[in-house]
Design a protein around this motif. Sequence first.
Motif, short mmCIF file in Angstrom:
data_model
loop_
_atom_site.label_atom_id
_atom_site.label_comp_id
_atom_site.label_asym_id
_atom_site.label_seq_id
_atom_site.Cartn_x
_atom_site.Cartn_y
_atom_site.Cartn_z
N PRO A 9 0.87 -1.18 0.00
CA PRO A 9 0.00 0.00 0.00
C PRO A 9 0.91 1.23 0.00
N HIS A 18 6.47 3.75 10.94
CA HIS A 18 6.67 2.91 12.12
C HIS A 18 6.83 1.46 11.68
N HIS A 21 4.32 -0.23 9.33
CA HIS A 21 4.54 0.00 7.89
C HIS A 21 5.68 -0.90 7.39
N TYR A 23 6.47 -3.73 8.38
CA TYR A 23 6.02 -5.12 8.24
C TYR A 23 5.57 -5.40 6.81
N ASP A 49 1.27 8.13 0.03
CA ASP A 49 -0.08 8.59 -0.28
C ASP A 49 -0.20 9.97 0.37
N ALA A 228 -5.45 7.42 -4.75
CA ALA A 228 -4.37 6.57 -4.25
C ALA A 228 -4.31 5.21 -4.97
N ASN A 231 -2.27 4.66 -8.09
CA ASN A 231 -0.79 4.65 -8.11
C ASN A 231 -0.25 3.37 -8.72
N ILE A 256 -1.55 -6.16 1.09
CA ILE A 256 -2.25 -5.10 1.84
C ILE A 256 -2.57 -5.55 3.27
N GLY A 257 -2.77 -4.57 4.14
CA GLY A 257 -3.21 -4.86 5.49
C GLY A 257 -4.72 -5.10 5.50
N GLU A 259 -7.13 -3.92 7.11
CA GLU A 259 -8.08 -2.82 7.29
C GLU A 259 -8.44 -2.15 5.96
N HIS A 264 -9.43 -2.37 -1.67
CA HIS A 264 -8.68 -3.15 -2.67
C HIS A 264 -9.47 -4.31 -3.27
N HIS A 286 -2.72 -9.24 4.73
CA HIS A 286 -2.01 -9.64 5.95
C HIS A 286 -2.64 -9.00 7.18
N GLY A 287 -2.22 -9.51 8.34
CA GLY A 287 -2.77 -9.02 9.61
C GLY A 287 -1.97 -7.85 10.14
N TRP A 288 -2.12 -7.60 11.42
CA TRP A 288 -1.48 -6.44 12.04
C TRP A 288 -0.38 -6.84 12.98
N LYS A 295 -3.22 -2.45 17.42
CA LYS A 295 -2.53 -2.23 16.15
C LYS A 295 -1.52 -1.09 16.32
N MET A 296 -0.27 -1.35 15.89
CA MET A 296 0.69 -0.26 15.93
C MET A 296 0.25 0.78 14.90
N1 MSP Z 1 -2.75 5.23 2.28
C1 MSP Z 1 -3.52 4.07 2.55
C2 MSP Z 1 -3.23 2.97 1.56
C3 MSP Z 1 -3.48 3.35 0.13
S1 MSP Z 1 -3.05 2.05 -0.96
C4 MSP Z 1 -3.64 2.52 -2.42
C5 MSP Z 1 -3.19 3.57 3.96
N2 MSP Z 1 -2.05 3.99 4.47
S2 MSP Z 1 -1.49 3.62 5.94
O1 MSP Z 1 -0.23 4.28 6.05
O2 MSP Z 1 -2.47 3.93 6.92
O3 MSP Z 1 -1.33 2.08 6.01
C6 MSP Z 1 -0.79 1.38 4.93
C7 MSP Z 1 -0.44 -0.02 5.26
O4 MSP Z 1 0.54 -0.08 6.29
C8 MSP Z 1 -1.53 -0.94 5.80
O5 MSP Z 1 -2.41 -1.46 4.90
C9 MSP Z 1 -0.68 -2.06 6.26
O6 MSP Z 1 -0.29 -2.80 5.15
C10 MSP Z 1 0.51 -1.33 6.86
N3 MSP Z 1 0.39 -1.18 8.28
C11 MSP Z 1 0.19 -0.04 9.01
N4 MSP Z 1 0.16 -0.36 10.33
C12 MSP Z 1 0.35 -1.70 10.47
C13 MSP Z 1 0.47 -2.59 11.54
N5 MSP Z 1 0.39 -2.19 12.80
N6 MSP Z 1 0.70 -3.88 11.24
C14 MSP Z 1 0.85 -4.35 9.95
N7 MSP Z 1 0.72 -3.54 8.93
C15 MSP Z 1 0.44 -2.24 9.15
O7 MSP Z 1 -3.98 2.80 4.49
#
Ligand code: MSP
Length: 502
Positions: A9, A18, A21, A23, A49, A228, A231, A256-257, A259, A264, A286-288, A295-296
């Motif tokens: 993402p 952090h 991300h 992960y 994004d 977004a 992209n 993707i996560g 949430e 998607h 995937h999970g968190w 969730k971090m």
């Molecule tokens: N900008 C959107 C995504 C747009 S894609 C066209 C978004 N951004 S985000 O920064 O909030 O999160 C992006 C991704 O970061 C999540 O989908 C996930 O893959 C990853 N993660 C963010 N926090 C996470 C955890 N705590 N654990 C695992 N993945 C996490 O959503």
Amino acid sequence: MTRYYITTPIYYVKDAPHVGHAYSTVNADALARWHRLIGDDVFFLTGTDEHGQKVARAADEQGLTPIEWTDELAPRFAAAWSDLNIANDDFIRTTEPRHHQAVQRFLGRINDNGYIVKDTYSGLYCVSCEQYYAEDELIDGTRCPIHRTPAEHLEEENYFFRLSAFEQQLIEWYEANPTAVVPESKRNEALSFIKGGLRDISITRTSIDWGVRVPWDEAHVFYVWYDALINYLTAIGYGQDDVRFEQWWPVVHHLIGKEIIRFHCVWWPAMCMAAGIDPPAHVQVHGWLLLGGEKMSNSSVNQISPAELIEEYGVDPVRYHLLRDVPLGSDGEFSAEGITSRYNTDLANNLGNLLSRVTTVVGSKCGGAGPAPRSDSRLASVAGVVLAEVTEAWNAGQPNLALEATWRLIRETNAELETAEPWKAEPGPEVDAVLGSALEVLRIVSILIVPAMPATADAIWRRIGLEGLPADQRVPEAVGWGRYPAGRPVEKGSPLFPRRKV
Ligand code: MSP
């Protein structure tokens, strides 16, 4: 040649990156590196994004304009990925002109095709999610289910995407492509959301001007999610380089996560259908990564930066921990105890110990020149079985299983050495055979760990006297048993993973 296009993402530049991300990014990088190793033509995309209310507010809180803020933060994401040894082929920022052009073309196509209409919308909106919620989706009808903050009431005259027109087509697509979204539980979640009935979505805003302008109505900008998702097309030349675009689309793997499934796995395939292109071939959910059970995330205080972890444990141990301990698809708790115990068992005791034993004994019993492996070693058959499992696991997007299998080979080799005790034996053909086979395992292992721990792979490769780079080897040819060439200078060196105090 097989093409493998993998994406993360794109991350909101609301704050610094952090480990949550990281992960996503480390998993995508490991998968990209695996596919390079098996000879696929790989394109690995990540990025930032940068539009939407969430980012605009964050900038405002800093007393900066949105672009000043995103210009400061986007390089911090790029730097974090470079610190984590992420080998992405492109880094897209949604504020780039190439992206604005692609968005305007793609949504222009959807508009021309009659799937965009003007209407008034009022509803409850969570700025952190950048999403409207129905009342029954909110906690107590008022608070966001993810952020637990109050949703805000918004009313706007907007353009709407006729998502409802795609209900049937989406259901048919899911039925015809049973593995397009994995794991199955997430596929079912998306499918039942679709079957529950789809409402049209508001895709533009007039309340802010931080976004991509709607080409046919300059008073509007596109809603951030709507720009977004595109992209993934911008970076492969949508609307600009048709030949390139067709090489990489739709054979994409979106990682993707959980949430962001709805965007998607419901909106995005429908948007593709509306624009007249195929939906993405694969979405892996995937999970968190949790900290203290939560969730971090940027919106809470429970975040750890990748830099802090790298400083404490080193790059490859962090990568290894993320890949090994949180299976793709499940949630996993991050803890200092967890990473330390994984480090001490798998890296210090198993891999590090194997390398230092073998290199030390080659020094004392073989004059520092590595002997040849034995073709009938028991380890040859272990390696064959492990290779099959490793291949299956990486190909299925399950790094934890691939690493678990790889470490079985390492442990078996340590056990073999403990039985043979070459350090006690007289130099001679028996000792040479045992050490040669252990060196061969180290050679194979250094290739197999390229996706997870590229720098460690290089270090082992050099210590056992091999030329070139493990990442330039090709699987499966290069991991066939018996290729370790006798006579190479083997270097003892200092421990790769000194034990850590618990
Ligand atoms: N900008 C959107 C995504 C747009 S894609 C066209 C978004 N951004 S985000 O920064 O909030 O999160 C992006 C991704 O970061 C999540 O989908 C996930 O893959 C990853 N993660 C963010 N926090 C996470 C955890 N705590 N654990 C695992 N993945 C996490 O959503």
